[in-house]
Scaffold this active site. Structure first.
Site, PDB file in Angstrom:
ATOM      1  N   THR A 394       0.853  -1.198   0.000  1.00 30.52           N
ATOM      2  CA  THR A 394       0.000   0.000   0.000  1.00 30.52           C
ATOM      3  C   THR A 394       0.885   1.243   0.000  1.00 30.52           C
ATOM      4  O   THR A 394       2.072   1.164   0.292  1.00 30.52           O
ATOM      5  CB  THR A 394      -0.919  -0.033   1.244  1.00 30.52           C
ATOM      6  OG1 THR A 394      -1.655  -1.252   1.241  1.00 30.52           O
ATOM      7  CG2 THR A 394      -1.887   1.122   1.295  1.00 30.52           C
ATOM      8  N   THR A 412      -3.862   1.144  -2.743  1.00 25.55           N
ATOM      9  CA  THR A 412      -3.298  -0.183  -2.525  1.00 25.55           C
ATOM     10  C   THR A 412      -3.597  -1.136  -3.675  1.00 25.55           C
ATOM     11  O   THR A 412      -4.574  -0.952  -4.412  1.00 25.55           O
ATOM     12  CB  THR A 412      -3.861  -0.784  -1.223  1.00 25.55           C
ATOM     13  OG1 THR A 412      -3.194  -2.024  -0.937  1.00 25.55           O
ATOM     14  CG2 THR A 412      -5.351  -1.044  -1.325  1.00 25.55           C
ATOM     15  N   GLN A 431      -7.155  -7.879  -3.652  1.00 23.66           N
ATOM     16  CA  GLN A 431      -7.850  -7.233  -2.535  1.00 23.66           C
ATOM     17  C   GLN A 431      -8.891  -8.115  -1.868  1.00 23.66           C
ATOM     18  O   GLN A 431      -9.222  -7.921  -0.690  1.00 23.66           O
ATOM     19  CB  GLN A 431      -8.527  -5.962  -3.038  1.00 23.66           C
ATOM     20  CG  GLN A 431      -8.735  -4.933  -1.965  1.00 23.66           C
ATOM     21  CD  GLN A 431      -7.425  -4.381  -1.452  1.00 23.66           C
ATOM     22  OE1 GLN A 431      -6.712  -3.722  -2.185  1.00 23.66           O
ATOM     23  NE2 GLN A 431      -7.095  -4.665  -0.220  1.00 23.66           N
TER      24      GLN A 431
END
Length: 575
Positions: A394, A412, A431
């Site tokens: 990130t 991120t 993610q």
């Protein structure tokens, strides 16, 4: 570091000299030249800072500069963020004093089900297997979020903000030591990144060795992607780019099931910030599905009954209090935070004055709390289990423009180099591994952070803006670091607000991450304080490399700006 001329197209509007890059205050002569409303960029890479300053000097707003900064970071810091990921942006309007959060969190494909990360044996998949599979990729939200913020607060044409990154992609940039180390590590660990054709061809030499430090890396494919997005941001979600994303996600032994409809249907969201008074300030951050706004504010609230200014960073008691507040706030965060569109998130209960007083009283002791359990805030029956792994690939940056607008943005791709798949010159995210790998509690109820189609996974991102007693901008801060983000950001806030440190001094404090009952302390943490904590009954995981990437800007008494960039990474401050 040698700079390449990435802002030639903006030179007429920019200053005639190179931007000043600094960790601390400007030199007196520079301060004398500054306008009444000075500007500043603090970000994780010098190329990105240069790009942001070029846009600001061309008359762009903080949001315009954020587009330039992030599109450059996507290329020069690809291990951390990029077009294939998501972000939260906290914005302070210098004219109205209002704070808005822009949610660009990735979403699960509509086909996603709670058992997405369950193997054939009924057990959760291993994290690496899940993170590098098609199942981990969420619908990217970064581009749509930046477009929404630009619609509200942009001053330059959307396309102008892409010029620095397009120019740099074509001319090339020097591979930094940190980026080179990440590339080499992927190969040493035999990860897919080093073997997949797209990433191997781009990040390794023909003989298979990692690109060396200083290698001039060009990315013409990324330049083409940026031109398409600059022409119309929807080109990212429809047409050739979207088709390439869907093909990459589904070409896997564990395909992700993402469709073109998932991409074209993505929507960024404007949200109200989570704001709470802390002593004489007002601390504002991102609301769920980000956990930072709630958890950072809860952590600070648990410290509020105690005079932290009297127990500074060189005292055992100061760190004991910080650790216990962290443990209690993290326990609540893990039990209750998720996507508010899919679960009832007890934000008001977690920040209820009576509940906070009860939790804060637990800190009033002389030894470590034996086990830090979640509480039961008003509005809920009982805490629920959580099994979310949260690695930290990130970035964070802060921008202040000449009109007093402020951007605090965390972006991120999740793990280092995200899903380790590359399309269109950028990397896709992993993610969805920010969802809980255990979907149900013992009674069979879905936990708040369970997977569901269209849902946004819980995030630790904490892009924070603090106002003074008059409601004026006072400071902004934020960090990468997975679930450690909350501890990093809280440390910087306590350092600046309670301990009177400059941004650079607060950022440089050793990191202490107390999520659960094992306390991770950075190797720079004083040995005598670590021994004292152990004597109080804390279980320490010492000599950890807690690699924060804090960036912060604060307003000084004379109205000038002072910035800081984390020495643990490659960031700088420019004005």
């Amino acid at each position: 570091m040698r700079f390449l001329p990435i802002f030639a197209a903006l030179a007429l509007a920019a200053c005639s000299s190179m931007p000043m890059l600094a960790q601390e205050a400007p030199a007196p002569e520079a301060a004398a030249r500054a306008s009444a409303r000075p500007q500043m960029v603090s970000a994780a890479n010098p190329y990105a800072v240069e790009a942001g300053l070029a846009v600001l000097n061309a008359g762009g707003s903080a949001v315009d500069a954020a587009i330039a900064v992030e599109t450059v970071l996507s290329m020069v810091e690809p291990q951390s963020s990029g077009l294939g990921g998501g972000a939260f942006l906290t914005f302070f309007d210098g004219e109205t004093g209002e704070i808005t959060v822009y949610d660009g969190r990735e979403t699960a494909p509509m086909s996603a089900a709670p058992d997405r990360f369950t193997g054939p044996d009924g057990q959760p998949l291993g994290f690496l297997q899940a993170a590098t599979s098609g199942r981990a990729v969420g619908v990217p939200g970064l581009v749509a979020m930046l477009a929404l913020a630009h619609e509200d607060h942009g001053r330059l044409d959307w396309a102008e903000n892409f010029t620095p990154a397009i120019t740099l992609a074509e001319a090339g940039f020097e591979v930094s030591p940190r980026m080179q180390g990440m590339i080499a590590a992927m190969q040493l660990r035999s990860l897919p990144f080093a073997e997949r054709p797209s990433t191997r061809a781009h990040y390794y030499l023909p003989d298979g060795s990692p690109l060396p430090v200083g290698h001039v890396l060009r990315n013409p494919e990324y330049a083409d992607t940026l031109r398409a997005v600059a022409a119309d941001w929807r080109n990212f979600y429809e047409g050739e780019i979207a088709e390439a994303i869907v093909a990459a996600v589904n070409a896997d032994a564990l395909p992700g099931g993402m469709t073109l409809e998932d991409l074209s249907g993505y929507e960024a969201i404007r949200r109200d910030a989570i704001c709470r008074a802390y002593r004489v300030w007002r601390v504002c951050g991102a609301p769920p599905p980000a956990s930072g706004g709630v958890t950072v504010n809860e952590l600070l609230a648990l410290l509020e009954p105690y005079d932290m200014s009297e127990t500074g960073p060189d005292t055992l008691e100061g760190w004991r209090r910080f650790i216990e507040a962290s443990r209690l706030a993290y326990a609540d965060r893990d039990a209750y935070i998720g996507d508010p569109a899919f679960a009832d998130i007890p934000v008001a209960g977690l920040l209820d004055a009576g509940y906070l007083a009860e939790r804060a009283a637990l800190i009033d002791r002389e030894t470590a709390i034996p086990v830090a359990l979640p509480g039961t805030p008003p509005g809920v029956d009982a805490p629920q289990p959580d099994a979310t792994a949260e690695p930290g690939g990130t970035t964070h940056f802060v921008i202040v423009d000449q009109w007093g607008n402020v951007v605090s943005m965390t972006a991120t791709v999740e793990s280092v180099f995200g899903n380790q798949r590359m399309v269109g010159g950028f990397l896709l995210n992993n993610q969805l591994t920010d969802f809980s790998f255990i979907a149900h509690d013992e009674a069979g109820n879905l936990v708040p952070n369970a997977v569901a189609g269209g849902k946004r996974p819980r995030s630790s991102m904490s892009p924070t803006i603090v106002l003074d007693a008059d409601g004026d901008f006072y400071l902004a801060t934020g960090s990468p670091g997975g679930s450690s983000i909350i501890a990093y950001v809280a440390k910087s806030l306590v350092g600046m607000l309670d301990w009177g440190l400059t941004p650079a001094e607060a950022i440089a404090l050793p990191n202490v991450v107390a999520r659960g009952d094992i306390i991770r302390i950075e190797d720079s943490f004083p040995a005598e304080l670590a021994a004292g904590l152990a004597d109080l009954g804390f279980t320490l995981d010492a000599n950890r490399t807690e690699n924060s990437g804090l960036h912060a800007v604060i307003v000084q008494p004379d109205g000038s700006l002072l910035g800081g960039a984390d020495p643990r990474r490659e960031g700088v401050v420019g004005e």
